[in-house]
Design an enzyme around this catalytic site. Structure first.
Site, PDB file in Angstrom:
ATOM      1  CE  LYS A 102      -3.979  -2.189   2.249  1.00 58.30           C
ATOM      2  NZ  LYS A 102      -5.067  -1.988   3.248  1.00 58.30           N
ATOM      3  CE1 TYR A 126      -9.336  -3.376  -0.072  1.00 56.87           C
ATOM      4  CE2 TYR A 126      -8.499  -1.401  -1.149  1.00 56.87           C
ATOM      5  CZ  TYR A 126      -8.293  -2.536  -0.369  1.00 56.87           C
ATOM      6  OH  TYR A 126      -7.027  -2.818   0.098  1.00 56.87           O
ATOM      7  CG  ASN A 184      -3.677  -2.386   6.599  1.00 56.46           C
ATOM      8  OD1 ASN A 184      -3.575  -1.947   5.453  1.00 56.46           O
ATOM      9  ND2 ASN A 184      -4.547  -3.314   6.928  1.00 56.46           N
ATOM     10  CG  HIS A 206      -5.459  -6.304  -0.067  1.00 55.59           C
ATOM     11  ND1 HIS A 206      -6.628  -6.410   0.645  1.00 55.59           N
ATOM     12  CD2 HIS A 206      -5.575  -7.129  -1.136  1.00 55.59           C
ATOM     13  CE1 HIS A 206      -7.425  -7.271   0.015  1.00 55.59           C
ATOM     14  NE2 HIS A 206      -6.811  -7.708  -1.068  1.00 55.59           N
ATOM     15  CD  GLU A 240      -8.512  -9.501  -3.600  1.00 58.07           C
ATOM     16  OE1 GLU A 240      -9.365  -9.204  -2.759  1.00 58.07           O
ATOM     17  OE2 GLU A 240      -7.309  -9.680  -3.315  1.00 58.07           O
TER      18      GLU A 240
HETATM   19  P1  CMP Z   1      -7.373  -4.701   3.491  1.00 59.14           P
HETATM   20  O1  CMP Z   1      -6.892  -6.072   3.737  1.00 59.14           O
HETATM   21  O2  CMP Z   1      -6.765  -3.951   2.367  1.00 59.14           O
HETATM   22  O3  CMP Z   1      -8.956  -4.749   3.272  1.00 59.14           O
HETATM   23  C1  CMP Z   1      -9.784  -3.638   3.515  1.00 59.14           C
HETATM   24  C2  CMP Z   1      -9.088  -2.552   4.259  1.00 59.14           C
HETATM   25  O4  CMP Z   1      -9.916  -1.626   4.942  1.00 59.14           O
HETATM   26  C3  CMP Z   1      -8.247  -3.160   5.373  1.00 59.14           C
HETATM   27  O5  CMP Z   1      -7.146  -3.845   4.826  1.00 59.14           O
HETATM   28  C4  CMP Z   1      -7.926  -1.935   6.222  1.00 59.14           C
HETATM   29  O6  CMP Z   1      -6.774  -1.243   5.760  1.00 59.14           O
HETATM   30  C5  CMP Z   1      -9.137  -1.023   5.982  1.00 59.14           C
HETATM   31  N1  CMP Z   1      -9.961  -0.867   7.184  1.00 59.14           N
HETATM   32  C6  CMP Z   1     -10.171   0.285   7.845  1.00 59.14           C
HETATM   33  N2  CMP Z   1     -10.989   0.092   8.910  1.00 59.14           N
HETATM   34  C7  CMP Z   1     -11.287  -1.217   8.927  1.00 59.14           C
HETATM   35  C8  CMP Z   1     -12.074  -2.049   9.786  1.00 59.14           C
HETATM   36  N3  CMP Z   1     -12.733  -1.554  10.839  1.00 59.14           N
HETATM   37  N4  CMP Z   1     -12.157  -3.376   9.501  1.00 59.14           N
HETATM   38  C9  CMP Z   1     -11.522  -3.906   8.421  1.00 59.14           C
HETATM   39  N5  CMP Z   1     -10.764  -3.169   7.577  1.00 59.14           N
HETATM   40  C10 CMP Z   1     -10.636  -1.839   7.825  1.00 59.14           C
END
Ligand code: CMP
Length: 142
Positions: A9, A49, A112, A115, A126
């Site tokens: 990311k 998403y 974070n 993904h 994906e």
């Molecule tokens: P990712 O695995 O990319 O999938 C969706 C993303 O939404 C997740 O990682 C997080 O970076 C983001 N996100 C933000 N808030 C939440 C939440 N409460 N629960 C899950 N994903 C979240």
């Protein structure tokens, strides 16, 4: 051979840890079958998403994912989807096990670092979002 999709990311790309994250994959038996650095458009991020469209964090997630370039990678190997998820650690870096990618490189649940596909079925969807089959090549063991 199982395949999964990884996205490094914008936070991790900006920090200059693309190589360190790709090394985690290769050091743990996963092969890089395809990889590309790209800037997502808002439409790309919203479509990728779409499953989260009704979630309260959707707009922040899309804004974040288009805030800078990302690296999309097809990982390949036995159990690739689960191995990648184990290497990433929990979605919220505060809950991620020490030594995982998110514990080591992520700031918070939005930024974070990575993904990863959450099932083999979603991985196929994906991967097809970013790559055509002719861009993906299996590397066999020597
Ligand atoms: P990712 O695995 O990319 O999938 C969706 C993303 O939404 C997740 O990682 C997080 O970076 C983001 N996100 C933000 N808030 C939440 C939440 N409460 N629960 C899950 N994903 C979240």
């Amino acid at each position: 051979m199982e395949r999964t999709l990884s996205i490094i990311k914008p936070d991790a790309v900006a920090k200059g840890v693309i190589g360190k994250i790709l090394d985690r994959f290769e050091s743990n038996g996963l092969k890089i079958a395809a990889t590309r650095k790209i800037q997502l458009s808002r439409m790309d991020a919203e479509a990728f998403y779409a499953v989260h469209a009704e979630r309260p964090f959707f707009n922040d997630l899309v804004d974040f994912m288009i805030s800078g370039p990302v690296v999309v990678t097809v990982l390949e190997g036995e159990n690739a989807m689960q191995i990648n998820r184990d290497l990433m650690g929990a979605t919220n870096p505060k809950e991620a096990e020490p030594g995982t990618i998110r514990a080591d490189f992520a700031e918070n649940i939005d930024a974070n670092a990575v993904h990863g596909s959450d099932s083999v079925a979603n991985a196929a969807i994906e991967i097809a979002f970013f790559f055509s089959e002719k861009e993906i090549s299996t590397t066999s063991e020597q």
